[in-house]
Design an enzyme around this catalytic site. Structure first.
Site, PDB file in Angstrom:
ATOM      1  CG  HIS A 148     -18.709  12.289   5.461  1.00 15.40           C
ATOM      2  ND1 HIS A 148     -19.385  13.458   5.268  1.00 15.40           N
ATOM      3  CD2 HIS A 148     -17.441  12.633   5.770  1.00 15.40           C
ATOM      4  CE1 HIS A 148     -18.550  14.473   5.456  1.00 15.40           C
ATOM      5  NE2 HIS A 148     -17.363  13.995   5.765  1.00 15.40           N
ATOM      6  CD  GLU A 165     -10.297   4.065   5.754  1.00 19.36           C
ATOM      7  OE1 GLU A 165      -9.783   4.946   5.033  1.00 19.36           O
ATOM      8  OE2 GLU A 165     -11.481   3.704   5.638  1.00 19.36           O
ATOM      9  CB  SER A 203     -14.897  18.701   2.153  1.00 20.09           C
ATOM     10  OG  SER A 203     -14.279  18.986   3.373  1.00 20.09           O
ATOM     11  CG  LEU A 237      -1.754  10.439   2.726  1.00 23.12           C
ATOM     12  CD1 LEU A 237      -2.803  11.318   3.368  1.00 23.12           C
ATOM     13  CD2 LEU A 237      -0.492  11.239   2.448  1.00 23.12           C
ATOM     14  NE  ARG A 269     -16.428  13.429   9.081  1.00 14.82           N
ATOM     15  CZ  ARG A 269     -15.334  13.194   8.405  1.00 14.82           C
ATOM     16  NH1 ARG A 269     -14.905  11.959   8.249  1.00 14.82           N
ATOM     17  NH2 ARG A 269     -14.643  14.175   7.889  1.00 14.82           N
ATOM     18  N   GLY A 314       0.838  -1.203   0.000  1.00 21.74           N
ATOM     19  CA  GLY A 314       0.000   0.000   0.000  1.00 21.74           C
ATOM     20  C   GLY A 314       0.866   1.242   0.000  1.00 21.74           C
TER      21      GLY A 314
HETATM   22  C1  LIG Z   1     -13.705  11.418  -0.508  1.00 21.03           C
HETATM   23  C2  LIG Z   1     -12.891  11.298   0.771  1.00 21.03           C
HETATM   24  C3  LIG Z   1     -12.433  12.431   1.402  1.00 21.03           C
HETATM   25  C4  LIG Z   1     -11.703  12.325   2.586  1.00 21.03           C
HETATM   26  N1  LIG Z   1     -11.254  13.458   3.185  1.00 21.03           N
HETATM   27  C5  LIG Z   1     -10.526  13.361   4.329  1.00 21.03           C
HETATM   28  C6  LIG Z   1     -10.027  14.531   4.976  1.00 21.03           C
HETATM   29  O1  LIG Z   1     -10.232  15.648   4.513  1.00 21.03           O
HETATM   30  N2  LIG Z   1      -9.291  14.363   6.107  1.00 21.03           N
HETATM   31  C7  LIG Z   1      -9.032  13.139   6.640  1.00 21.03           C
HETATM   32  O2  LIG Z   1      -8.367  13.064   7.667  1.00 21.03           O
HETATM   33  N3  LIG Z   1      -9.477  12.022   6.037  1.00 21.03           N
HETATM   34  C8  LIG Z   1     -10.210  12.094   4.896  1.00 21.03           C
HETATM   35  N4  LIG Z   1     -10.662  10.950   4.295  1.00 21.03           N
HETATM   36  C9  LIG Z   1     -10.208   9.648   4.787  1.00 21.03           C
HETATM   37  C10 LIG Z   1      -8.773   9.381   4.314  1.00 21.03           C
HETATM   38  O3  LIG Z   1      -8.624   9.854   3.008  1.00 21.03           O
HETATM   39  C11 LIG Z   1      -8.406   7.908   4.338  1.00 21.03           C
HETATM   40  O4  LIG Z   1      -8.788   7.319   5.541  1.00 21.03           O
HETATM   41  C12 LIG Z   1      -6.892   7.740   4.182  1.00 21.03           C
HETATM   42  O5  LIG Z   1      -6.429   8.463   3.073  1.00 21.03           O
HETATM   43  C13 LIG Z   1      -6.510   6.280   4.060  1.00 21.03           C
HETATM   44  O6  LIG Z   1      -5.126   6.222   3.802  1.00 21.03           O
HETATM   45  P1  LIG Z   1      -4.369   4.831   3.781  1.00 21.03           P
HETATM   46  O7  LIG Z   1      -2.963   5.134   3.433  1.00 21.03           O
HETATM   47  O8  LIG Z   1      -4.632   4.094   5.041  1.00 21.03           O
HETATM   48  O9  LIG Z   1      -5.079   3.984   2.615  1.00 21.03           O
HETATM   49  P2  LIG Z   1      -5.294   4.291   1.048  1.00 21.03           P
HETATM   50  O10 LIG Z   1      -5.012   5.682   0.672  1.00 21.03           O
HETATM   51  O11 LIG Z   1      -6.642   3.725   0.733  1.00 21.03           O
HETATM   52  O12 LIG Z   1      -4.193   3.423   0.326  1.00 21.03           O
HETATM   53  C14 LIG Z   1      -4.291   2.035   0.218  1.00 21.03           C
HETATM   54  C15 LIG Z   1      -3.126   1.536  -0.617  1.00 21.03           C
HETATM   55  O13 LIG Z   1      -3.091   0.122  -0.534  1.00 21.03           O
HETATM   56  C16 LIG Z   1      -2.947  -0.430  -1.824  1.00 21.03           C
HETATM   57  N5  LIG Z   1      -3.551  -1.756  -1.752  1.00 21.03           N
HETATM   58  C17 LIG Z   1      -4.718  -2.116  -1.174  1.00 21.03           C
HETATM   59  N6  LIG Z   1      -4.878  -3.449  -1.240  1.00 21.03           N
HETATM   60  C18 LIG Z   1      -3.794  -3.935  -1.866  1.00 21.03           C
HETATM   61  C19 LIG Z   1      -3.377  -5.230  -2.239  1.00 21.03           C
HETATM   62  N7  LIG Z   1      -4.119  -6.309  -1.959  1.00 21.03           N
HETATM   63  N8  LIG Z   1      -2.196  -5.373  -2.893  1.00 21.03           N
HETATM   64  C20 LIG Z   1      -1.432  -4.285  -3.195  1.00 21.03           C
HETATM   65  N9  LIG Z   1      -1.781  -3.032  -2.852  1.00 21.03           N
HETATM   66  C21 LIG Z   1      -2.934  -2.864  -2.204  1.00 21.03           C
HETATM   67  C22 LIG Z   1      -3.593   0.557  -2.755  1.00 21.03           C
HETATM   68  O14 LIG Z   1      -3.065   0.418  -4.043  1.00 21.03           O
HETATM   69  C23 LIG Z   1      -3.185   1.881  -2.083  1.00 21.03           C
HETATM   70  O15 LIG Z   1      -1.883   2.202  -2.511  1.00 21.03           O
HETATM   71  C24 LIG Z   1     -11.428  11.058   3.137  1.00 21.03           C
HETATM   72  C25 LIG Z   1     -11.906   9.918   2.502  1.00 21.03           C
HETATM   73  C26 LIG Z   1     -12.658  10.039   1.334  1.00 21.03           C
HETATM   74  C27 LIG Z   1     -13.227   8.797   0.721  1.00 21.03           C
END
Ligand SMILES: Cc1cc2nc3c(=O)[nH]c(=O)nc-3n(C[C@H](O)[C@H](O)[C@H](O)COP(=O)(O)OP(=O)(O)OC[C@H]3O[C@@H](n4cnc5c(N)ncnc54)[C@H](O)[C@@H]3O)c2cc1C
Length: 649
Positions: free
Chosen positions: A277, A436, A295, A54, A341, A51
């Protein structure tokens, strides 16, 4: 102050490794007491990060910078495609730049309270502490946070807080933060410390003698199945909100990596906790496959209302002030439109269910900027939210500067996920979960702008310390070779499964089953749940799953890109998750945060917790294909935040 409420004990299988000592210095003290790996030895360890959102990008970049050999994986064509890029509103940090009474302790307090007292205090405090470092890190990378008139970083408010602590980059905060983390990651790729694998999907976690030894991936372009060996595996694979089919998440988000780890022994915690949300564009027809978030930042200036009359078909502009119900301002004067929320979502559902919904399908409420525009001028509102307004206008064909937006709740974030200890390690030694993907610091409800904070806290500032403590004990141990029988067996399982999907030759697509599953999950395990509905959900999910396994149709082959083949495995995992989600919701006979059990509410219709019996994390252990999971409990004790009925009035 001690407010511990029960005498139950934590399952011996769940050692949360929270260190002793006062909460304010726990993390600092612990950093000193953890084992270190010296710089020369770091290069002897290989760490896989799955993954590159962020959480994953920040972890891979930091581990690479520290000197570890990192292998990073994403199923996207570039790390920049991760769902994190969609985050709009902002990121919290207890900087107190506004001098409005914020502090680390207040962010900690708000987060524990906002999560309805279902999170681990020690983790939340650490999160609040490192929040301040994240902003410095991102600003140093060049993330263009909004600035005020004097040039200092600006803040706005988000739900569940009475201070302004949300840093933002217009409505593109996730994108800008990801560009920062991606630059840091690229630097390490260029330096050779991170080996980047795009377009590879992790389909299994490999464990030997109880220790993590690697992963099995499928190349999405060639279909080739390959193994990768490492001393530790970090899952940063995002949330499972798409189990609802319709959600604000990117369409590719899925639970597969976390679920496959669960099947190998990682406990899955609180699957019933999902955030709905309040400010999304309402569905406009039955075949829609995606919902769009507007948002939460919009609730700073927008006022939410519905007509007082039932089934009112007038345009908003024709409804006089006296015939409008600004229901959040009326019911929660202290927080008004900025209640958390879960509270905002439930109230929207209530007024729509009453028959006061607006829009062509009567499935929304108004979010009105008329007062803000009259007060601040259109240019000020444009500067704050211009891109969000444009997005709304493009999708709906309506001009939000002239008429109120229509909004309604939609699935957005998952507070449940893989159970992790204080070191962010799952119940499988050597497998970590961050961002997440873990069950996280948000309890039963996440406050707005806290997901980005947690993902980056985990990736930049927590995991890079804690992983060393485990790796230090492995000095001198090599990785397990990928021709070891344990890898070969896992590869064969993946290949067999792939063949099986292609050979069923049914009549309905994976998409069809996903949509039908999502309907059940939304109807029965959505904004409100009850015993009867949850029992029905279990039966309905099981019979749909049975049909899916016999009748799914996957076209194409396994030697080139095949998105149906990718999808079918993800849908299969969603079915298993949905069953567990229903069970988790059924046995949690209380309401808390985003989990609203109709049977457990106050006289005023607010969520009513049962601290005596449910002040715990429910962590589920996989027992094999045809056996139900075992529930383990981690008791939550509250020493620094007194438990109380949440009130935002
Ligand atoms: C529309 C929207 C707006 C948002 N706005 C906000 C905000 O303003 N502030 C805030 O704090 N939060 C916000 N959130 C929540 C936040 O964006 C997410 O919780 C956060 O970005 C998740 O980050 P992450 O790195 O955990 O996962 P993700 O960004 O989902 O990344 C997951 C990664 O895992 C990889 N992956 C998944 N499964 C596999 C697999 N089996 N094999 C290989 N790769 C895999 C994907 O390719 C990706 O690179 C928002 C969410 C949404 C939907």
């Amino acid at each position: 102050m001690t407010a511990t409420m029960n005498s139950k004990t934590t399952s011996p299988a769940l050692d949360n490794k929270v260190p002793d000592g006062p909460i304010a210095t726990k993390w600092e003290d612990h950093k000193f007491s953890m084992k270190l790996v010296n710089p020369n030895n770091k290069r002897k360890f290989t760490v896989i990060v799955v993954g590159t959102g962020l959480a994953g990008s920040s972890a891979a970049a930091t581990l690479g910078e520290l000197g570890y050999n990192v292998k990073a994986f994403t199923f996207h064509d570039s790390p920049r495609r991760a769902h994190s890029i969609a985050a709009q509103g902002g990121i919290n940090a207890a900087k107190n730049y506004q001098n409005d009474g914020d502090s680390v302790h207040r962010l900690f307090y708000d987060t524990v309270k906002g999560g309805d007292y279902r999170s681990r205090e020690a983790n939340v405090h650490r999160l609040a502490e490192v929040s301040v470092n994240i902003i410095d890190q991102a600003a140093a990378q060049g993330v263009p946070f909004a600035r005020d008139y004097g040039g200092l970083l600006d803040n706005r408010s988000f739900g569940g807080a009475q201070v302004s602590r949300t840093f933002y980059a217009r409505g593109q905060t996730g994108q800008q933060l990801l560009l920062g983390a991606y630059s840091a990651l690229n630097r390490q790729i260029h330096a050779g410390s991170v080996e980047m694998h795009n377009r590879k999907e992790m389909l299994d976690l490999v464990v030997k003698d109880g220790q993590t030894c690697g992963i099995v991936v499928r190349d999405l372009l060639t279909g080739e199945v390959e193994s990768h060996s490492a001393h530790a595996v970090v899952l940063a694979t995002g949330g499972y909100g798409n189990v609802y089919y319709l959600s604000t998440n990117a369409m590719m988000c899925n639970v597969t990596a976390a679920w496959r780890a669960h099947r190998r022994g990682a406990f899955f915690a609180n699957p019933c906790y999902t955030q709905i949300h309040p400010t999304c564009i309402p569905a406009s027809e039955d075949h829609q496959s995606k919902l769009t978030l507007m948002s939460e930042s919009l609730r700073n200036d927008g006022r939410i209302w519905v007509p007082t009359a039932f089934d009112d078909n007038r345009l908003a502009s024709d409804i006089p002030e006296a015939e409008r119900d600004y229901y959040l301002e009326r019911k929660y004067p202290a927080f008004g439109n900025l209640v958390p929320r879960d509270v905002a979502s439930r109230n929207a559902k209530t007024v729509v269910d009453e028959g006061r919904g607006i829009g062509p399908l009567k499935n929304g409420v108004f979010l009105d900027f008329a007062d803000a525009i009259a007060r601040d001028g259109v240019e000020t509102i444009k500067a704050k939210y211009g891109n969000l307004f444009d997005m709304y206008a493009n999708i709906t064909g309506e001009n939000p500067y002239e008429r109120p937006m229509r909004i309604y709740p939609a699935t957005h974030y998952t507070m449940g996920g893989l159970w992790v200890d204080y070191h962010l390690m799952t119940t499988i030694p050597g497998t970590y979960a961050i961002g997440e993907a873990n069950f996280s610091d948000h309890g039963a409800n996440r406050l707005g702008a806290s997901a980005l904070m947690q993902g980056l806290a985990d990736g930049y500032f927590v995991l890079p310390y804690t992983i060393g403590d485990q790796l230090a004990g492995k000095l001198g141990e090599g990785t397990v070779p990928t021709d070891d029988p344990v890898f070969k067996a896992a590869e064969a399982e993946v290949a067999d499964q792939t063949k099986k999907w292609l050979s069923i030759g049914g009549t309905k697509s994976p998409e069809h089953y996903h949509r039908e599953l999502g309907r059940i999950v939304w109807d029965r395990i959505g904004m409100a749940r009850d015993k009867n509905g949850l029992e029905k959900a279990q039966d309905e999910i099981s019979s749909l799953e049975e049909e899916f396994k016999k009748n799914v149709r996957v076209k194409g082959d396994n030697t080139s890109m095949n998105t149906e083949l990718e999808k079918v495995g993800r849908v299969a995992d969603f079915f298993e998750l949905a069953k567990l989600k229903a069970r988790d919701a059924l046995v949690r006979e209380e309401s808390c945060g985003g989990h609203f059990r109709v049977e457990s509410q106050t006289e005023e219709g607010e969520a009513l917790r049962d601290d005596e019996n449910f002040s715990h994390v429910a962590a589920w252990e996989w027992n094999g294909e045809d056996t139900e999971q075992t529930k383990h409990e981690e008791q939550l004790d509250f020493e620094y935040v007194a438990l109380s009925q949440r009130s935002y009035k």
